[in-house]
Design a protein around this motif. Structure first.
Motif, short mmCIF file in Angstrom:
data_model
loop_
_atom_site.label_atom_id
_atom_site.label_comp_id
_atom_site.label_asym_id
_atom_site.label_seq_id
_atom_site.Cartn_x
_atom_site.Cartn_y
_atom_site.Cartn_z
N GLU A 93 1.07 -0.83 0.05
CA GLU A 93 -0.18 0.01 -0.13
C GLU A 93 0.75 1.10 0.39
O GLU A 93 2.17 1.13 0.73
CB GLU A 93 -0.69 -0.39 0.64
CG GLU A 93 -1.94 -1.17 0.86
CD GLU A 93 -3.00 -1.12 0.03
OE1 GLU A 93 -3.08 -0.28 -0.19
OE2 GLU A 93 -3.11 -2.45 0.19
N ASN A 94 0.98 1.78 -0.97
CA ASN A 94 1.42 3.41 -1.55
C ASN A 94 2.76 2.63 -0.99
O ASN A 94 4.05 3.60 -0.44
CB ASN A 94 1.34 4.24 0.10
CG ASN A 94 -0.61 4.89 -0.01
OD1 ASN A 94 -0.65 5.00 -0.46
ND2 ASN A 94 -0.68 4.17 1.37
N GLU A 138 9.82 6.70 -9.28
CA GLU A 138 8.08 7.13 -8.66
C GLU A 138 6.81 6.36 -8.44
O GLU A 138 7.38 5.46 -9.33
CB GLU A 138 8.89 8.30 -9.58
CG GLU A 138 7.75 8.03 -11.00
CD GLU A 138 7.17 9.34 -12.15
OE1 GLU A 138 7.11 10.29 -11.24
OE2 GLU A 138 7.90 8.74 -13.29
N PRO A 139 5.71 7.56 -8.25
CA PRO A 139 4.89 6.56 -7.59
C PRO A 139 4.21 6.31 -9.26
O PRO A 139 3.65 5.40 -9.57
CB PRO A 139 3.57 6.98 -7.81
CG PRO A 139 5.16 9.02 -7.02
CD PRO A 139 5.89 8.77 -7.53
N GLY A 196 7.84 1.19 -4.07
CA GLY A 196 8.21 2.10 -3.89
C GLY A 196 9.13 2.14 -3.42
O GLY A 196 9.25 1.26 -2.07
N ILE A 197 10.51 2.77 -3.64
CA ILE A 197 11.52 3.56 -2.90
C ILE A 197 11.58 5.38 -3.55
O ILE A 197 13.04 5.40 -3.56
CB ILE A 197 12.46 2.83 -3.41
CG1 ILE A 197 13.86 3.04 -2.41
CG2 ILE A 197 12.96 2.89 -4.32
CD1 ILE A 197 14.98 2.49 -1.76
N GLU A 199 -8.14 6.03 -10.88
CA GLU A 199 -8.19 4.77 -9.64
C GLU A 199 -6.58 4.47 -9.80
O GLU A 199 -6.08 4.06 -9.02
CB GLU A 199 -8.35 3.17 -10.72
CG GLU A 199 -9.80 3.05 -10.01
CD GLU A 199 -10.03 2.01 -10.70
OE1 GLU A 199 -10.15 0.66 -9.50
OE2 GLU A 199 -10.91 1.81 -12.12
N GLY A 200 -5.83 4.72 -11.44
CA GLY A 200 -4.03 4.99 -11.60
C GLY A 200 -3.63 5.94 -11.90
O GLY A 200 -3.62 6.67 -10.89
N TRP A 201 -3.28 6.29 -13.48
CA TRP A 201 -2.25 7.47 -13.29
C TRP A 201 -1.74 8.01 -14.85
O TRP A 201 -2.91 6.11 -15.42
CB TRP A 201 -0.97 7.72 -12.85
CG TRP A 201 -0.22 6.22 -12.56
CD1 TRP A 201 0.90 5.83 -13.79
CD2 TRP A 201 -0.15 5.33 -12.09
NE1 TRP A 201 1.28 5.20 -13.61
CE2 TRP A 201 0.38 4.89 -12.80
CE3 TRP A 201 -1.04 4.59 -10.70
CZ2 TRP A 201 0.92 3.29 -11.78
CZ3 TRP A 201 -0.61 3.81 -10.43
CH2 TRP A 201 0.26 2.86 -10.86
N GLU A 202 -1.85 8.83 -15.54
CA GLU A 202 -1.74 9.13 -17.47
C GLU A 202 0.18 8.64 -16.88
O GLU A 202 0.53 8.63 -16.43
CB GLU A 202 -1.42 10.34 -16.95
CG GLU A 202 -1.26 10.32 -18.45
CD GLU A 202 -1.13 12.11 -19.28
OE1 GLU A 202 -0.81 12.36 -20.39
OE2 GLU A 202 -0.42 12.51 -18.15
#
Length: 350
Positions: A28-29, A59-60, A70-71, A118-121
């Motif tokens: 999560e995140n 990156e996200p 992620g880091i 819900e997600g991203w470009e």
């Protein structure tokens, strides 16, 4: 040879078994949690020479899914450090992390693209989606490409601070770096597109930037797709030429996988099907390589090394089924391998 040590910079692996990075889709995140602690900790108790933590977004938007690791911030790195510390204190395994950016293959779940809400470009070198039904990705500007290089550099700094022994850059499987490498997904006309030298520029800049954060106590691997199984696409000869250049830029090992960039590519899959790519890169480019791809048996792994097809054997699905494949193999071959002292009563004597 499986139980012969090997050294990369000052990092000595006790044997040639490697747990290949595999996405767990359980964050999560971008944060590692108890599952990851147990997952990686248990594999370290199986005697594996090197564990590599799953593809970790720099990156996200670098993640494949909302539940990938992620880091890109310090809190994520602190969670990972707990895993690193456990492995170092309770085993002889070394531990690495794979730094990644999914590019146009991000914002998905169950291999399907999810909505922007819900997600991203997604981003890519060129406005070409992975699948025709998907959204056209945002084409990175030249400045944005350079920002991505810095994202990898910052991620590498956090990885070193967390204590990882190896940093692997993910340049395979159709993710962002591979998208730049391939003339089928990269039709740019600036310094990052066109010629072979331009298409590999993004990766080489990342390698150089990451190396600025490393020292002799942290080795650098790069994973590539030996071929993408497509006419006029990235192929094994391109991989050999790239590997020669990576060696000049202080890359310690090339981890040779294949495919992933071209939707619907026809791939003949069988035990060890990617080993010939590792062999060709190793022997024509003069670099150390890792072999991966349906390697499931001790005898098979030993033969790969004996024939000079690779220097390390990366195991994926089989180590999910059997975290103790390395130590069990040592019993069969009457070789020394780490086995937790707490488990000594179960050790098979020679």
């Amino acid at each position: 040879m499986l139980y012969t040590p090997i050294k990369f910079r000052n990092v000595e692996l006790k044997n040639r078994w490697v747990m290949s990075p595999m996405c767990m889709y359980s964050c999560e995140n971008g944060m590692a949690n108890d599952f990851h602690f147990v997952h990686y900790g248990s594999r370290s108790q199986g005697g594996t020479g090197l564990l590599i933590v799953e593809a970790t977004g720099v990156e996200p938007k670098g993640r494949i899914t909302n539940h990938c690791m992620g880091i890109w911030n310090d809190e994520q790195a602190e969670k990972l450090q707990k895993i690193v510390d456990f492995v170092h204190k309770n085993s002889e395994s070394k531990i690495g992390i794979q730094l990644a950016h999914a590019g146009r293959k991000g914002s998905t779940w169950n291999n399907l693209q999810i909505s922007i809400e819900e997600g991203w470009e997604t981003v890519a070198p060129s406005p070409i989606p992975y699948h025709p039904t998907e959204r056209i990705p945002h084409t990175l500007t030249t400045d944005e490409v350079k920002e991505q290089v810095q994202n990898f550099k910052k991620a590498a700094r956090r990885a070193v601070e967390a204590g990882f022994d190896v940093v692997e850059i993910h340049g395979a499987h159709g993710y962002l770096i591979h998208q730049f490498l391939s003339p089928l997904s990269n039709i740019r006309t600036d310094e990052y597109g066109g010629s072979f030298e331009n298409r590999i520029r993004f990766l080489i800049e990342i390698v150089d930037a990451v190396n600025e954060e490393l020292n002799e106590n942290t080795a650098l691997f790069v994973r590539i797709s030996g071929t993408e199984y497509a006419e006029n696409g990235w192929d094994i000869q391109s991989s050999v030429e790239l590997a020669k250049i990576l060696k000049e830029h202080a890359v310690d090992l090339v981890d040779v996988s294949s495919g992933g960039n071209i939707h619907g590519a026809k791939i003949s899959v069988f035990d060890g099907y990617q080993v010939p790519f590792s062999s060709q890169v190793r022997n024509e480019a003069g670099v150390k390589t890792g072999a991966v791809g349906l390697i499931t048996k001790v005898e098979q792994a030993e033969e790969i090394l004996q024939k000079g097809d690779a220097d390390l054997v990366f195991v994926a699905r089989e180590i999910l089924r059997n975290p103790y494949i390395a130590v069990q193999g040592s019993f069969e071959m009457k070789e020394d391998c780490f086995f937790p002292h707490q488990y000594n009563r179960a050790k098979i004597s020679s």
